[in-house]
Design a protein around this motif. Sequence first.
Motif, PDB file in Angstrom:
ATOM      1  N   VAL A 177       0.876  -1.206   0.167  1.00 41.29           N
ATOM      2  CA  VAL A 177      -0.050  -0.111   0.047  1.00 41.29           C
ATOM      3  C   VAL A 177       0.840   1.270   0.052  1.00 41.29           C
ATOM      4  O   VAL A 177       1.796   1.337   0.739  1.00 41.29           O
ATOM      5  CB  VAL A 177      -0.937   0.052   1.292  1.00 41.29           C
ATOM      6  CG1 VAL A 177      -1.676   1.410   1.510  1.00 41.29           C
ATOM      7  CG2 VAL A 177      -1.977  -1.220   1.352  1.00 41.29           C
ATOM      8  N   TYR A 178       0.492   2.199  -0.939  1.00 47.71           N
ATOM      9  CA  TYR A 178       1.289   3.307  -1.074  1.00 47.71           C
ATOM     10  C   TYR A 178       0.311   4.772  -0.864  1.00 47.71           C
ATOM     11  O   TYR A 178      -0.751   4.638  -1.634  1.00 47.71           O
ATOM     12  CB  TYR A 178       2.085   3.612  -2.318  1.00 47.71           C
ATOM     13  CG  TYR A 178       3.180   2.424  -2.400  1.00 47.71           C
ATOM     14  CD1 TYR A 178       4.565   2.833  -2.119  1.00 47.71           C
ATOM     15  CD2 TYR A 178       2.822   1.345  -2.938  1.00 47.71           C
ATOM     16  CE1 TYR A 178       5.398   1.808  -2.395  1.00 47.71           C
ATOM     17  CE2 TYR A 178       3.885   0.294  -3.325  1.00 47.71           C
ATOM     18  CZ  TYR A 178       5.112   0.525  -2.615  1.00 47.71           C
ATOM     19  OH  TYR A 178       6.105  -0.432  -2.958  1.00 47.71           O
TER      20      TYR A 178
ATOM     21  N   PHE B 241      -3.720  -2.012  10.075  1.00 46.02           N
ATOM     22  CA  PHE B 241      -3.792  -3.048   8.902  1.00 46.02           C
ATOM     23  C   PHE B 241      -3.390  -4.160   9.717  1.00 46.02           C
ATOM     24  O   PHE B 241      -2.367  -4.292  10.110  1.00 46.02           O
ATOM     25  CB  PHE B 241      -2.492  -2.635   7.914  1.00 46.02           C
ATOM     26  CG  PHE B 241      -2.962  -1.569   7.014  1.00 46.02           C
ATOM     27  CD1 PHE B 241      -3.593  -1.750   5.793  1.00 46.02           C
ATOM     28  CD2 PHE B 241      -2.673  -0.288   7.142  1.00 46.02           C
ATOM     29  CE1 PHE B 241      -3.905  -0.725   5.090  1.00 46.02           C
ATOM     30  CE2 PHE B 241      -2.971   0.850   6.394  1.00 46.02           C
ATOM     31  CZ  PHE B 241      -3.515   0.581   5.217  1.00 46.02           C
ATOM     32  N   PRO B 242      -4.714  -5.038   9.960  1.00 46.71           N
ATOM     33  CA  PRO B 242      -4.291  -6.222  10.687  1.00 46.71           C
ATOM     34  C   PRO B 242      -3.828  -7.411   9.829  1.00 46.71           C
ATOM     35  O   PRO B 242      -3.409  -8.398  10.300  1.00 46.71           O
ATOM     36  CB  PRO B 242      -5.786  -6.581  11.039  1.00 46.71           C
ATOM     37  CG  PRO B 242      -6.500  -5.776   9.985  1.00 46.71           C
ATOM     38  CD  PRO B 242      -5.993  -4.896   9.610  1.00 46.71           C
ATOM     39  N   GLY B 243      -3.815  -7.206   8.557  1.00 42.90           N
ATOM     40  CA  GLY B 243      -3.000  -8.269   7.921  1.00 42.90           C
ATOM     41  C   GLY B 243      -1.518  -8.336   7.582  1.00 42.90           C
ATOM     42  O   GLY B 243      -1.066  -7.436   8.275  1.00 42.90           O
ATOM     43  N   ASP B 244      -0.906  -8.926   6.622  1.00 44.65           N
ATOM     44  CA  ASP B 244       0.425  -8.762   6.313  1.00 44.65           C
ATOM     45  C   ASP B 244       0.820  -7.844   5.221  1.00 44.65           C
ATOM     46  O   ASP B 244       1.564  -7.915   4.353  1.00 44.65           O
ATOM     47  CB  ASP B 244       0.998 -10.178   5.883  1.00 44.65           C
ATOM     48  CG  ASP B 244       0.239 -10.717   4.589  1.00 44.65           C
ATOM     49  OD1 ASP B 244      -0.752 -10.004   4.380  1.00 44.65           O
ATOM     50  OD2 ASP B 244       0.640 -11.711   4.045  1.00 44.65           O
ATOM     51  N   THR B 245       0.254  -6.769   5.414  1.00 44.23           N
ATOM     52  CA  THR B 245       0.425  -5.514   4.526  1.00 44.23           C
ATOM     53  C   THR B 245       1.737  -4.755   4.555  1.00 44.23           C
ATOM     54  O   THR B 245       2.166  -4.669   5.600  1.00 44.23           O
ATOM     55  CB  THR B 245      -0.737  -4.641   4.756  1.00 44.23           C
ATOM     56  OG1 THR B 245      -2.067  -5.084   4.918  1.00 44.23           O
ATOM     57  CG2 THR B 245      -0.949  -3.679   3.679  1.00 44.23           C
ATOM     58  N   ASP B 246       2.160  -4.595   3.463  1.00 45.76           N
ATOM     59  CA  ASP B 246       3.527  -3.761   3.312  1.00 45.76           C
ATOM     60  C   ASP B 246       3.063  -2.134   3.212  1.00 45.76           C
ATOM     61  O   ASP B 246       2.785  -2.148   1.940  1.00 45.76           O
ATOM     62  CB  ASP B 246       4.320  -4.215   2.208  1.00 45.76           C
ATOM     63  CG  ASP B 246       5.615  -3.614   2.006  1.00 45.76           C
ATOM     64  OD1 ASP B 246       6.070  -2.686   2.996  1.00 45.76           O
ATOM     65  OD2 ASP B 246       6.424  -3.799   1.313  1.00 45.76           O
ATOM     66  N   VAL B 247       3.052  -1.528   4.307  1.00 44.41           N
ATOM     67  CA  VAL B 247       2.563  -0.105   4.222  1.00 44.41           C
ATOM     68  C   VAL B 247       3.545   0.920   4.102  1.00 44.41           C
ATOM     69  O   VAL B 247       4.476   0.917   4.664  1.00 44.41           O
ATOM     70  CB  VAL B 247       1.922   0.078   5.658  1.00 44.41           C
ATOM     71  CG1 VAL B 247       1.380   1.407   5.503  1.00 44.41           C
ATOM     72  CG2 VAL B 247       0.721  -0.706   5.792  1.00 44.41           C
TER      73      VAL B 247
END
Length: 288
Positions: free
Chosen positions: A118-119, A178-184
């Motif tokens: 996410v960007y 962000f509860p998941g394995d998101t690359d923020v």
Amino acid sequence: MRILYYIGLAVVGALIIYLLVKAIAEGIEHYRFWRKNHDAQFCGSAKTRSKRKSYEESIGDYGEKRVSSYLGELPCEEYQVFNDLLVRNGKYTTQIDHIIISRFGVFVLETKNIHGKVYGSENAEFWKQYLPDTGYRRYGTTQEHELRNPIWQNDGHIKFLRRLVFGDDVPIHGIVVFPGDTDVNVTANKPVLSRWELVSYIKGFHSVVMSAEQVNGFRRRLLEVISTDEADREHHLDNVGRSKARRDEAVANGKCPRCGGNLVLRNGKYGQFYGCSNYPKCNYILNR
């Protein structure tokens, strides 16, 4: 003398009936309040609704449950946790994922259960989500999606809550989770956290800003404006659709959907973008 006796009996009977009716009315009101409290307040466990949901709604609910399970690590005697709330003010409603009320302040959470990368930035209306291609043949390409800026969404929730429940003097901290394995990869001054960081961030506030009596008072005020009526949720979804249509119409006409100013083409660090002519008073950015 007999007449006075009957009058006295009638007065006593009327008083007894009045007290019974009053007790029944208070009992009904107490039950409604208890029911609302039972449906809305938890310490780490979000309720589920029986209504059949879309795939996207189910994914969102799952993310909220993951976050609420982590919020269960907060001591119940210090933190009052509310999950999945629909708050009503007259004909206006807003849906809030999580609210925590404590002596150390109020925390309002917006949960985004999405994956990939996410960007975005704090001032951009839309953020970008990139997912690996999941087709039968994988060539290393990615799927690109848009999501509305959750910081803006949460700011709207906080304004709603200040006007309706907390006023302007209580510290309210907005958090995007962000509860998941998101690359923020987000540029923002406001906290954008993973579920692993959430509880420690909340516990990092140690200064007492309100008394236990104030906490309980705000809790009661919040419960008074919470709706558990499924019809209100349907009405809320309709309002969301209409708000989106108004926003799209404003942008199509070259207007800022936040303040009504003109959208002006500007040059930035990462290329051209449309921004509001009322900058810096309004920092709206159309990054698409």
